[in-house]
Scaffold this active site. Sequence first.
Site, PDB file in Angstrom:
ATOM      1  N   GLN A 151       0.638  -1.184   0.059  1.00 15.72           N
ATOM      2  CA  GLN A 151       0.283   0.303   0.072  1.00 15.72           C
ATOM      3  C   GLN A 151       0.661   1.632  -0.299  1.00 15.72           C
ATOM      4  O   GLN A 151       1.144   2.173   1.280  1.00 15.72           O
ATOM      5  CB  GLN A 151      -0.582  -0.413   1.145  1.00 15.72           C
ATOM      6  CG  GLN A 151      -1.903   0.885   1.002  1.00 15.72           C
ATOM      7  CD  GLN A 151      -3.295   0.503   1.698  1.00 15.72           C
ATOM      8  OE1 GLN A 151      -3.359   0.035   2.476  1.00 15.72           O
ATOM      9  NE2 GLN A 151      -3.814   1.687   1.943  1.00 15.72           N
ATOM     10  N   PHE A 152       0.837   2.283  -0.982  1.00 16.44           N
ATOM     11  CA  PHE A 152       2.093   3.152  -1.173  1.00 16.44           C
ATOM     12  C   PHE A 152       1.023   3.880  -0.914  1.00 16.44           C
ATOM     13  O   PHE A 152       2.057   4.705  -0.163  1.00 16.44           O
ATOM     14  CB  PHE A 152       2.177   3.224  -3.199  1.00 16.44           C
ATOM     15  CG  PHE A 152       1.519   3.516  -3.670  1.00 16.44           C
ATOM     16  CD1 PHE A 152       1.653   5.092  -4.207  1.00 16.44           C
ATOM     17  CD2 PHE A 152       0.794   3.184  -3.822  1.00 16.44           C
ATOM     18  CE1 PHE A 152      -0.077   5.864  -4.898  1.00 16.44           C
ATOM     19  CE2 PHE A 152      -0.686   3.698  -5.414  1.00 16.44           C
ATOM     20  CZ  PHE A 152      -0.578   4.260  -5.305  1.00 16.44           C
ATOM     21  N   THR A 153       0.131   4.340  -0.621  1.00 17.95           N
ATOM     22  CA  THR A 153      -0.448   5.250  -0.095  1.00 17.95           C
ATOM     23  C   THR A 153      -0.478   5.691   1.258  1.00 17.95           C
ATOM     24  O   THR A 153      -0.783   6.251   1.729  1.00 17.95           O
ATOM     25  CB  THR A 153      -2.555   5.160  -0.290  1.00 17.95           C
ATOM     26  OG1 THR A 153      -2.770   4.283   0.837  1.00 17.95           O
ATOM     27  CG2 THR A 153      -2.553   4.333  -2.299  1.00 17.95           C
TER      28      THR A 153
END
Length: 149
Positions: free
Chosen positions: A78-80
Amino acid sequence: MKLVIQRVKEANVAVDEKVIGKISKGYVILLGIGKEDTKETADFYINKLLKLRIFEDEQGKTNLSLEDVSGELLVISQFTLYADASKGNRPSFINAAAPKEAEELYDYFVMKCKESGTTVETGSFGADMKVSLVNDGPFTIVLDESIKK
């Protein structure tokens, strides 16, 4: 590196309406990888994650680790987690690792967790995923650079 750890009774992840990973009692890990992260960074967080004592013992105290309860991991990239919304209303992800480097470190993270003997399921790196879970508590912990201070 940033980890959001959710203690769950069960969880699964689906891509294109097909379940590709499923666990019972354990942790859902939302894993964000930053551009400065290395294998050594991953090793630090894996060690911390696997030793966290956030399952209840017979007296109701959070005193048991994932291993103590034969728990499982569902690891979701989850790069967010590296969103920076400090300027304007559209988040920037400039501090997230580039996709190629992030995927390599994600794969390393998963491999090392498996090497510990823990059952590990995963999402699909970079895919649009639907994660379903039943929180246990809820009990959620965030691990990031602040724990190294």
